[in-house]
Design a protein around this motif. Structure first.
Motif, PDB file in Angstrom:
ATOM      1  N   ALA A  79      41.883  29.469  55.897  1.00  0.00           N
ATOM      2  CA  ALA A  79      41.750  28.260  57.101  1.00  0.00           C
ATOM      3  C   ALA A  79      42.094  28.652  58.353  1.00  0.00           C
ATOM      4  CB  ALA A  79      42.699  27.377  56.519  1.00  0.00           C
ATOM      5  N   THR A  90      38.649  25.221  61.821  1.00  0.00           N
ATOM      6  CA  THR A  90      39.462  25.023  61.310  1.00  0.00           C
ATOM      7  C   THR A  90      40.114  24.245  60.726  1.00  0.00           C
ATOM      8  OG1 THR A  90      40.491  25.923  63.073  1.00  0.00           O
ATOM      9  CG2 THR A  90      42.672  25.587  61.576  1.00  0.00           C
ATOM     10  N   PRO A  91      39.370  24.695  58.578  1.00  0.00           N
ATOM     11  CA  PRO A  91      40.055  23.174  57.704  1.00  0.00           C
ATOM     12  C   PRO A  91      41.304  22.765  57.619  1.00  0.00           C
ATOM     13  CG  PRO A  91      39.089  25.288  56.941  1.00  0.00           C
ATOM     14  CD  PRO A  91      39.180  25.194  57.884  1.00  0.00           C
ATOM     15  N   SER A  92      41.045  22.002  57.484  1.00  0.00           N
ATOM     16  CA  SER A  92      43.090  21.258  57.111  1.00  0.00           C
ATOM     17  C   SER A  92      43.412  21.948  55.014  1.00  0.00           C
ATOM     18  CB  SER A  92      43.225  19.869  56.603  1.00  0.00           C
ATOM     19  OG  SER A  92      42.536  19.168  57.774  1.00  0.00           O
ATOM     20  N   VAL A  93      44.294  22.323  54.915  1.00  0.00           N
ATOM     21  CA  VAL A  93      44.608  22.276  53.875  1.00  0.00           C
ATOM     22  C   VAL A  93      45.287  21.765  53.349  1.00  0.00           C
ATOM     23  CG1 VAL A  93      45.629  24.319  52.314  1.00  0.00           C
ATOM     24  CG2 VAL A  93      44.879  25.230  54.400  1.00  0.00           C
ATOM     25  N   LEU A 105      40.926  22.725  50.851  1.00  0.00           N
ATOM     26  CA  LEU A 105      40.042  22.606  52.095  1.00  0.00           C
ATOM     27  C   LEU A 105      39.386  21.833  52.869  1.00  0.00           C
ATOM     28  CD1 LEU A 105      39.353  26.562  51.866  1.00  0.00           C
ATOM     29  CD2 LEU A 105      41.507  25.728  53.690  1.00  0.00           C
TER      30      LEU A 105
END
Length: 180
Positions: A79, A90-93, A105
């Motif tokens: 990420a 920037t994806p969230s985890v 993601l």
């Protein structure tokens, strides 16, 4: 001096838009070449897998990231480093399973779907399925078998794009006899 930095930003934006449009042309051609969305989805995954297998070397060389200790660390690297490096996001985890072997993601924005609307006759097309293949191929090269699939997609009216990743197993390296 500020003009030069604007050119760099403009150049990156132009490269991103060119990539998005080129990817769209690829998906359009696949839709023409194959009879149904399921086959197009398979082809996108296969192409992504082949890209991931090759891309991991570039990623490891450019990022100077060492071996991850666990799946949580792997998720953070994917990420915060990989998606940022290659897609500028920037994806969230989130949504970790209790066992810690599965997560999501969440992509607030997906650069692959800029300028895209799915036609009604392609309601089962997973337009960005290439990403699943890239993740699967890259992780396989670092001895991790994973299952990767889209759960939500903004192209289908969802609020976010969600990719679900599940750790399957660590792949043991097979050393040919005599090379030990």
């Amino acid at each position: 001096m500020s003009r030069q930095s604007n050119r760099t930003t403009d150049s990156k934006k132009m490269n991103s838009e060119l990539f998005t449009l080129t990817y769209g042309a690829l998906v359009t051609q696949l839709c023409k070449d194959y009879e149904n969305d399921e086959e197009v989805n398979k082809q996108l995954d296969k192409m992504g897998y082949n890209i991931g297998v090759r891309l991991i070397e570039d990623f490891l060389a450019r990022s100077s990231i060492g071996r991850c200790q666990d799946f949580r660390e792997t998720a953070d690297v994917i990420a915060k480093v990989a998606f940022k490096m290659y897609l500028g996001i920037t994806p969230s985890v989130t949504n970790w399973s209790p066992a810690g072997d599965e997560f999501s993601l969440i992509l607030e924005s997906n650069p692959l779907v800029d300028f895209v609307e799915l036609p009604d006759n392609h309601s089962t097309l997973i337009y960005s399925n290439l990403l699943c293949g890239v993740l699967r191929g890259a992780l396989e090269m670092v001895q991790m078998a994973v299952d990767v699939k889209f759960v939500q997609d903004t192209l289908r009216g969802d609020n976010v794009t969600e990719i679900r990743m599940k750790f399957i197993k660590r792949i043991e390296e097979n050393v040919p006899a005599g090379d030990e």
